[in-house]
Design a protein around this motif. Structure first.
Motif, PDB file in Angstrom:
ATOM      1  N   SER A 252      -4.750  -1.998  -7.375  1.00 16.60           N
ATOM      2  CA  SER A 252      -3.346  -1.626  -7.223  1.00 16.60           C
ATOM      3  C   SER A 252      -2.885  -2.007  -5.832  1.00 16.60           C
ATOM      4  CB  SER A 252      -3.151  -0.117  -7.449  1.00 16.60           C
ATOM      5  OG  SER A 252      -3.883   0.622  -6.475  1.00 16.60           O
ATOM      6  N   GLY A 253      -1.573  -2.109  -5.686  1.00 15.70           N
ATOM      7  CA  GLY A 253      -1.027  -2.364  -4.361  1.00 15.70           C
ATOM      8  C   GLY A 253      -1.140  -1.120  -3.500  1.00 15.70           C
TER       9      GLY A 253
ATOM     10  N   ARG B 122       0.811  11.341 -21.284  1.00  9.99           N
ATOM     11  CA  ARG B 122       1.561  10.430 -22.142  1.00  9.99           C
ATOM     12  C   ARG B 122       3.049  10.363 -21.795  1.00  9.99           C
ATOM     13  NH1 ARG B 122      -1.066  11.878 -27.975  1.00  9.99           N
ATOM     14  NH2 ARG B 122      -1.377  13.867 -26.900  1.00  9.99           N
ATOM     15  N   PRO B 123       3.715  11.494 -21.474  1.00 11.23           N
ATOM     16  CA  PRO B 123       5.125  11.383 -21.058  1.00 11.23           C
ATOM     17  C   PRO B 123       5.290  10.546 -19.791  1.00 11.23           C
ATOM     18  CG  PRO B 123       4.609  13.646 -21.681  1.00 11.23           C
ATOM     19  CD  PRO B 123       3.303  12.912 -21.640  1.00 11.23           C
ATOM     20  N   MET B 124       4.334  10.628 -18.871  1.00  8.47           N
ATOM     21  CA  MET B 124       4.396   9.825 -17.657  1.00  8.47           C
ATOM     22  C   MET B 124       4.183   8.347 -17.972  1.00  8.47           C
ATOM     23  SD  MET B 124       2.313  12.219 -14.938  1.00  8.47           S
ATOM     24  CE  MET B 124       2.713  11.168 -13.545  1.00  8.47           C
ATOM     25  N   LEU B 125       3.329   8.067 -18.928  1.00  3.17           N
ATOM     26  CA  LEU B 125       3.097   6.680 -19.330  1.00  3.17           C
ATOM     27  C   LEU B 125       4.370   6.073 -19.913  1.00  3.17           C
ATOM     28  CD1 LEU B 125       1.379   4.206 -19.851  1.00  3.17           C
ATOM     29  CD2 LEU B 125       0.462   5.328 -21.901  1.00  3.17           C
ATOM     30  N   LEU B 126       5.072   6.819 -20.751  1.00  2.69           N
ATOM     31  CA  LEU B 126       6.325   6.311 -21.324  1.00  2.69           C
ATOM     32  C   LEU B 126       7.363   6.069 -20.232  1.00  2.69           C
ATOM     33  CD1 LEU B 126       6.602   8.516 -24.543  1.00  2.69           C
ATOM     34  CD2 LEU B 126       5.813   6.147 -24.349  1.00  2.69           C
ATOM     35  N   PHE B 127       7.417   6.955 -19.244  1.00  3.07           N
ATOM     36  CA  PHE B 127       8.334   6.769 -18.116  1.00  3.07           C
ATOM     37  C   PHE B 127       7.964   5.504 -17.345  1.00  3.07           C
ATOM     38  CE2 PHE B 127       9.862   7.250 -13.829  1.00  3.07           C
ATOM     39  CZ  PHE B 127      11.069   7.920 -13.942  1.00  3.07           C
ATOM     40  N   ALA B 128       6.669   5.303 -17.123  1.00  2.00           N
ATOM     41  CA  ALA B 128       6.197   4.127 -16.382  1.00  2.00           C
ATOM     42  C   ALA B 128       6.584   2.837 -17.094  1.00  2.00           C
ATOM     43  CB  ALA B 128       4.687   4.199 -16.203  1.00  2.00           C
TER      44      ALA B 128
ATOM     45  N   LEU C  99       1.497   3.052 -12.020  1.00  2.00           N
ATOM     46  CA  LEU C  99       1.486   4.310 -12.768  1.00  2.00           C
ATOM     47  C   LEU C  99       1.037   4.069 -14.206  1.00  2.00           C
ATOM     48  CD1 LEU C  99       2.070   7.308 -13.125  1.00  2.00           C
ATOM     49  CD2 LEU C  99       4.483   6.739 -13.504  1.00  2.00           C
ATOM     50  N   LYS C 100       1.523   3.004 -14.805  1.00  4.53           N
ATOM     51  CA  LYS C 100       1.129   2.668 -16.175  1.00  4.53           C
ATOM     52  C   LYS C 100      -0.387   2.487 -16.274  1.00  4.53           C
ATOM     53  CE  LYS C 100       1.844  -0.839 -19.780  1.00  4.53           C
ATOM     54  NZ  LYS C 100       2.566  -2.085 -20.133  1.00  4.53           N
ATOM     55  N   ALA C 101      -0.952   1.714 -15.356  1.00  2.71           N
ATOM     56  CA  ALA C 101      -2.395   1.460 -15.389  1.00  2.71           C
ATOM     57  C   ALA C 101      -3.195   2.734 -15.168  1.00  2.71           C
ATOM     58  CB  ALA C 101      -2.754   0.420 -14.331  1.00  2.71           C
ATOM     59  N   ASP C 102      -2.754   3.581 -14.225  1.00  4.27           N
ATOM     60  CA  ASP C 102      -3.493   4.809 -13.935  1.00  4.27           C
ATOM     61  C   ASP C 102      -3.389   5.814 -15.078  1.00  4.27           C
ATOM     62  OD1 ASP C 102      -4.368   3.827 -11.544  1.00  4.27           O
ATOM     63  OD2 ASP C 102      -2.896   4.887 -10.314  1.00  4.27           O
ATOM     64  N   CYS C 103      -2.234   5.875 -15.744  1.00  4.48           N
ATOM     65  CA  CYS C 103      -2.088   6.768 -16.902  1.00  4.48           C
ATOM     66  C   CYS C 103      -3.002   6.326 -18.036  1.00  4.48           C
ATOM     67  CB  CYS C 103      -0.640   6.803 -17.373  1.00  4.48           C
ATOM     68  SG  CYS C 103       0.467   7.766 -16.334  1.00  4.48           S
ATOM     69  N   ILE C 104      -3.068   5.031 -18.290  1.00  2.00           N
ATOM     70  CA  ILE C 104      -3.939   4.510 -19.340  1.00  2.00           C
ATOM     71  C   ILE C 104      -5.396   4.833 -19.020  1.00  2.00           C
ATOM     72  CG2 ILE C 104      -4.853   2.378 -20.354  1.00  2.00           C
ATOM     73  CD1 ILE C 104      -1.992   1.283 -20.294  1.00  2.00           C
TER      74      ILE C 104
END
Length: 305
Positions: free
Chosen positions: A143-144, A227-233, A241-246
């Motif tokens: 990640s950056g 999962r709600p955070m993933l949808l937001f990402a 955020l998407k990668a970390d949620c997954i």
């Protein structure tokens, strides 16, 4: 007498499963810790090497053995980033499936000091001591390097809000732009809500927005269903955020929630989550999920709220 070390390596995308066996043909301790032959790279981002330290205990064991008592062995690890990983933050996670030991590291550009990975025992099987296959799963993510921790509690230069009906979560535009390409584009264009210093977020809760802020400023995810955070990402193009949620969803999935998580991935068109589950889910978990789906319990365990 040297320690004989054999490896079996399986690569699966950004993961490496390493099984190693030890054979020791002496009752005397190693004079110095022995480094395993060779080093391994994972996804061309991280190099790792292992060290084995075997010592005879200072006190005699109190347990009576029918054969020779086991010899303790410590497994240590050292890591460094490859040339390809030098311009990004590389996180490195180790899971020993047998001992359930989990360790996480931030990789550096040079070899780190030796860090203890875990302990085992060499058991005597005539004519030598052995340690049967130990499987270790290594996973890397990149990640950056974005950090706004010092501004988390700031109120003096707050210049934006994530709005949800009557609730607002104050944030800094610079932080949003650093984490989200969509917000960055909004701030450089004519956008009614943006010009009013806020954007209305639909389909989220106030708690979810607070978790989003915690992640953007502090780099941490909550110990709840993300999962709600993933949808937001996904909606706001937040790749880290998407990668970390997954990663968190895959690491915390249980056999009873595997099917519903796959359904969630398909319904929301998240192939990265589906693929990550394919890479990381054990055959045993898949079988248990299948058996539960075939013979469902009266009440299915609920995911964390």
């Amino acid at each position: 007498m040297s320690l004989e070390i054999s490896y079996k390596r399986i690569l699966r995308g950004p993961c490496m499963k390493l099984a190693f066996s030890l054979i020791y043909k002496s009752e005397q301790p190693l004079s110095i810790p022995q480094v395993g032959q060779g080093q391994f790279d994972i996804d061309d981002l991280v190099d790792i090497r292992l060290q084995f330290d075997q010592k005879i205990p200072a006190t005699k064991p109190t347990t009576t053995y029918s054969t020779k008592p086991p010899l303790p062995v410590t497994v240590n690890i050292s890591t460094k980033k490859t040339d390809r990983g030098k311009d990004v933050t590389v996180k490195f996670k180790v899971l020993c499936t047998k001992t359930k030991i989990v360790k996480q590291f931030i990789c550096t550009d040079t070899w780190t000091d030796w860090v203890e990975l875990g302990k085992g025992q060499l058991t005597f099987k005539d004519p030598c001591y052995t340690l049967d296959d130990i499987e270790v799963l290594f996973t890397v993510t990149k990640s950056g390097a974005v950090s706004f921790a010092d501004l988390y509690d700031d109120t003096d230069i707050i210049d934006f809000n994530l709005s949800l009906e009557d609730n607002k979560v104050p944030v800094h535009k610079a932080c949003l732009a650093a984490h989200s390409n969509k917000f960055k584009n909004m701030f450089t264009s004519v956008w009614k809500d943006i010009n009013e210093g806020c954007v209305e977020i639909k389909g989220a809760t106030h708690q979810t927005l607070q978790y989003i802020k915690d992640y953007m400023y502090l780099g941490r995810l909550p110990d709840v269903d993300v999962r709600p955070m993933l949808l937001f990402a996904i909606q706001y193009s937040m790749s880290n955020l998407k990668a970390d949620c997954i990663t968190k969803l895959v690491e915390t999935v249980e056999f009873y929630s595997l099917y519903s998580l796959l359904e969630f991935a398909c319904e929301n068109n998240i192939p990265e989550l589906t693929f990550a589950l394919m890479l990381h889910t054990s055959a045993e978990m898949v079988h248990n999920a299948y058996e539960m789906k075939k013979n469902p319990p009266l009440e299915e365990p609920l995911p964390d709220a």
